[in-house]
Motif scaffolding. Sequence first.
Motif, PDB file in Angstrom:
ATOM      1  N   PHE A 133       0.514  -9.555  -4.063  1.00 48.40           N
ATOM      2  CA  PHE A 133       1.424  -8.569  -3.472  1.00 48.40           C
ATOM      3  C   PHE A 133       1.914  -7.595  -4.531  1.00 48.40           C
ATOM      4  CE2 PHE A 133       1.515 -12.231  -0.689  1.00 48.40           C
ATOM      5  CZ  PHE A 133       1.239 -11.633   0.529  1.00 48.40           C
ATOM      6  N   GLU A 134       1.270  -7.589  -5.708  1.00 51.20           N
ATOM      7  CA  GLU A 134       1.732  -6.661  -6.734  1.00 51.20           C
ATOM      8  C   GLU A 134       1.056  -5.298  -6.556  1.00 51.20           C
ATOM      9  OE1 GLU A 134       0.757  -8.581 -10.488  1.00 51.20           O
ATOM     10  OE2 GLU A 134      -1.036  -7.358 -10.680  1.00 51.20           O
ATOM     11  N   ILE A 135       1.638  -4.294  -7.204  1.00 53.18           N
ATOM     12  CA  ILE A 135       1.094  -2.941  -7.153  1.00 53.18           C
ATOM     13  C   ILE A 135      -0.294  -2.938  -7.820  1.00 53.18           C
ATOM     14  CG2 ILE A 135       1.499  -0.551  -7.907  1.00 53.18           C
ATOM     15  CD1 ILE A 135       3.478  -1.662  -5.760  1.00 53.18           C
ATOM     16  N   ARG A 137       0.837  -1.217   0.000  1.00 52.87           N
ATOM     17  CA  ARG A 137       0.000   0.000   0.000  1.00 52.87           C
ATOM     18  C   ARG A 137       0.868   1.262   0.000  1.00 52.87           C
ATOM     19  NH1 ARG A 137      -5.626  -0.344   1.654  1.00 52.87           N
ATOM     20  NH2 ARG A 137      -6.201  -2.486   2.124  1.00 52.87           N
ATOM     21  N   LEU A 138       1.944   1.243   0.773  1.00 50.69           N
ATOM     22  CA  LEU A 138       2.864   2.392   0.765  1.00 50.69           C
ATOM     23  C   LEU A 138       3.457   2.571  -0.637  1.00 50.69           C
ATOM     24  CD1 LEU A 138       4.549   4.615   2.218  1.00 50.69           C
ATOM     25  CD2 LEU A 138       6.224   2.850   2.772  1.00 50.69           C
ATOM     26  N   VAL A 147       3.745   5.308  -6.035  1.00 52.07           N
ATOM     27  CA  VAL A 147       3.463   5.306  -7.481  1.00 52.07           C
ATOM     28  C   VAL A 147       2.486   6.420  -7.835  1.00 52.07           C
ATOM     29  CG1 VAL A 147       2.285   3.989  -9.310  1.00 52.07           C
ATOM     30  CG2 VAL A 147       3.933   2.846  -7.807  1.00 52.07           C
ATOM     31  N   LYS A 148       1.477   6.585  -7.005  1.00 48.68           N
ATOM     32  CA  LYS A 148       0.364   7.485  -7.346  1.00 48.68           C
ATOM     33  C   LYS A 148       0.682   8.947  -7.070  1.00 48.68           C
ATOM     34  CE  LYS A 148      -4.588   7.173  -6.749  1.00 48.68           C
ATOM     35  NZ  LYS A 148      -5.604   6.373  -6.057  1.00 48.68           N
ATOM     36  N   SER A 206      -7.306   1.970  -8.479  1.00 51.15           N
ATOM     37  CA  SER A 206      -7.019   2.926  -9.551  1.00 51.15           C
ATOM     38  C   SER A 206      -5.715   2.560 -10.257  1.00 51.15           C
ATOM     39  CB  SER A 206      -6.965   4.355  -9.010  1.00 51.15           C
ATOM     40  OG  SER A 206      -5.835   4.529  -8.179  1.00 51.15           O
ATOM     41  N   LEU A 207      -4.918   1.666  -9.653  1.00 51.13           N
ATOM     42  CA  LEU A 207      -3.684   1.171 -10.265  1.00 51.13           C
ATOM     43  C   LEU A 207      -3.851  -0.240 -10.853  1.00 51.13           C
ATOM     44  CD1 LEU A 207      -1.200   2.322  -7.473  1.00 51.13           C
ATOM     45  CD2 LEU A 207      -1.581   3.454  -9.656  1.00 51.13           C
TER      46      LEU A 207
END
Lengths: 131, 131
Positions: free
Chosen positions: B109-111, A25-26, A31-32, B117-118
């Motif tokens: 565990f991926e982004i 999440r961090l 990324v965002k 939104s990702l």
Amino acid sequence: MQGAKAIEIEDPYIRMPHQIQNFVRLCEAVVKLSNIKRIDLITGYDDELQKTEAEQKLGEPKQSLLEMDIIFEYDFNPNLHDREIRLDNGWIVKIGRGLDFYQKPESWFEIGTNDLSLRKCLETKVDIFRG
Amino acid sequence: MQGAKAIEIEDPYIRMPHQIQNFVRLCEAVVKLSNIKRIDLITGYDDELQKTEAEQKLGEPKQSLLEMDIIFEYDFNPNLHDREIRLDNGWIVKIGRGLDFYQKPESWFEIGTNDLSLRKCLETKVDIFRG
């Protein structure tokens, strides 16, 4: 995180699945919300099995961050105690409990399961300062 | 959702755990972004066991929404096909795939696992209009 290009996270407890999710999440926030291109994590472990499992899980965000041109490296230090997040623009965030400061929901379908801004926290102090 | 006091969701596929999570995420957005005080869901089911399990899971957001003074009622219609979200201020949102339009991540565990939104989407049309 604005203006930062790199972030270093020292947190001994990024090893259980929910703790690695906290870290993912961090990374999602990085990324965002930022132009950070490098993430370094130093975390701890109790035994070799736990370390191997954490390495395997941390390989997954590493791969998906790489696809977004962000380098993520992790290392282990079994003696680590303090939690600290350092940005290369001088800002330092210290959270007493590290990233693991949310209460476990009573059920996995209640409000606040996904959106942590609606989740109850554990008591902890957050210090943010410029080093 | 601004100005709306009630929202009705018709979506036949709010029954599998990840679909109910999609619905919980919608409820979280309602809590965070609106003054909506009533949520109605009509969904479908294949067999009685699936219906019983969905009822059990949907009872959990019902309880936590009630603690936030939001009434949530659900009902089942096994013949439902169309997906439609109606707000009582006249706005209607139609998503071809309903709420279930995100791709499953390759790993948990991926982004983009947490922050949708990702996350990659499936192909679908979203029509938003005022009825």
